[in-house]
Motif scaffolding. Structure first.
Motif, short mmCIF file in Angstrom:
data_model
loop_
_atom_site.label_atom_id
_atom_site.label_comp_id
_atom_site.label_asym_id
_atom_site.label_seq_id
_atom_site.Cartn_x
_atom_site.Cartn_y
_atom_site.Cartn_z
N UNK A 1 0.83 -1.21 0.00
CA UNK A 1 0.00 0.00 0.00
C UNK A 1 0.87 1.26 0.00
N UNK A 2 1.99 1.24 0.72
CA UNK A 2 2.88 2.40 0.76
C UNK A 2 3.56 2.61 -0.59
N UNK A 3 3.99 1.52 -1.22
CA UNK A 3 4.60 1.63 -2.56
C UNK A 3 3.58 2.22 -3.53
N UNK A 4 2.34 1.77 -3.41
CA UNK A 4 1.23 2.31 -4.21
C UNK A 4 1.13 3.83 -4.03
N UNK A 5 1.20 4.30 -2.78
CA UNK A 5 1.09 5.74 -2.50
C UNK A 5 2.28 6.52 -3.04
N UNK A 6 3.48 5.97 -2.87
CA UNK A 6 4.69 6.68 -3.32
C UNK A 6 4.72 6.79 -4.84
N UNK B 1 2.15 20.72 -1.70
CA UNK B 1 1.48 20.00 -2.79
C UNK B 1 1.72 18.50 -2.67
N UNK B 2 2.96 18.10 -2.41
CA UNK B 2 3.27 16.68 -2.27
C UNK B 2 2.51 16.05 -1.11
N UNK B 3 2.41 16.77 -0.01
CA UNK B 3 1.68 16.24 1.14
C UNK B 3 0.18 16.15 0.86
N UNK B 4 -0.37 17.13 0.15
CA UNK B 4 -1.80 17.09 -0.19
C UNK B 4 -2.10 15.85 -1.03
N UNK B 5 -1.30 15.64 -2.08
CA UNK B 5 -1.49 14.47 -2.93
C UNK B 5 -1.30 13.19 -2.12
N UNK B 6 -0.26 13.15 -1.29
CA UNK B 6 0.02 11.96 -0.49
C UNK B 6 -1.06 11.64 0.51
#
Length: 310
Positions: free
Chosen positions: A166-171, A265-270
């Motif tokens: 799931x983390x790899x999916x998010x990254x 922006x990166x945190x919002x998407x993440x």
């Protein structure tokens, strides 16, 4: 048998095939974009020169950009730094570059915008940039490997596989977003990606802990029923945490200034992707990995025997 401790009864796992199709499309688009277009790496990774200039009064960034373009600084990144009187200029690396001469050229180019004064000049060589890029990639891999070990010890090895997947999916999706949009990717964005890993893991661990608890309480329930019920029980906590986090990040994105624009922006998407994966992806991975109550009963029995040993 259904869990009754939650007033919600949404069939999240019943829609897991749709979720997998959406995730597969996003991952494919991300991987294709990363392999063809790559990331818009900042000077932290590619090398270049950072020039900080101060003005006695507030200065308009558009006039600064136009002044630099007239002197052939076409790829300069200009942003306010701290106050409207301070300007940060990022210049890409070039051959036979001399920091002292370059700073004088920048000051001369900005003479038409007011009375600029040089605050600092920093040069990042291409070799240093490559080292930062490699070290950043290793930091992400080390984080995922450490999480794999932690979750395997804390829960069961299939839980760890599901959490890391799931983390790899998010990254991948977060990096793919930056690749598709060609948004600047520097060390602050890399730090945000690592923060996304921590945030998403925390959300997933909370859901997994409830799943494990319900597996041990509801031993006659089906795996699908336990996992689905556990997600329903934790959905309000997941959404409230994500929404309150997004409120802060949106404030940083819109009024925090360009210095932390890419970071926010990166945190919002993440956070958005991490919330989605905690609800739809992490639990369905446990179904695919065939986690059952019997597996956790065996683990609990082994732990009890160890506790009873003199």
């Amino acid at each position: 048998m259904q869990l009754s401790t939650s007033s919600l009864n949404i069939d999240f796992l019943g829609k897991r095939k749709i979720a997998w199709i959406i995730s597969a499309i996003l991952i494919i688009v991300s991987l294709v974009s990363l392999s063809t277009r790559g990331l818009n790496l900042g000077i932290d990774f590619t090398g270049g020169t950072l020039v900080e200039v101060g003005y006695p009064e507030a200065v308009d960034l558009d006039s600064v950009r136009k002044a630099l373009e007239r002197e052939s600084f076409n790829d300069a990144v200009v942003q306010h730094f701290g106050t409207a009187k301070d300007v940060l200029i990022r210049l890409p690396s070039s051959e036979n570059e001399n920091a002292s001469e370059l700073s004088n050229q920048v000051l001369a180019a900005l003479s038409s915008t007011g009375e600029p004064s040089m605050r600092r000049v920093e040069f990042v060589g291409p070799q240093v940039g490559e080292e930062l890029r490699d070290d950043g990639g290793l930091a992400v891999l080390y984080a995922l490997f450490g999480i794999l070990i932690y979750v395997a010890l804390r829960f069961e090895y299939r839980f760890s596989l599901g959490a890391v997947a799931a983390l790899i999916h998010d990254v991948i999706i977060t990096l793919g977003f930056f690749s598709v949009m060609q948004a600047p990717f520097d060390l602050t964005v890399l730090a945000a990606v690592l923060a996304v890993i921590g945030y998403s893991l925390n959300d997933t661990i909370v859901v997994f802990d409830r799943i494990r608890e319900n597996f041990r309480r509801m031993r006659k329930a089906t795996s699908m029923g336990v996992i689905n019920g556990s997600v329903n029980q934790m959905i309000s906590r997941t959404l409230v945490t994500s929404l309150t986090t997004l409120l802060v990040l949106l404030a940083l994105f819109f009024i925090g200034g360009e210095v932390i624009h890419s970071f926010a922006l990166a945190l919002i998407v993440g956070v958005v992707v991490g919330t989605y994966s905690s609800i739809y992806i992490a639990g369905s991975l446990l179904v695919i990995l065939n986690v059952t109550a019997q597996d956790l009963m065996t683990e609990e029995k082994d732990t009890t025997e160890l506790d009873e040993m003199p």
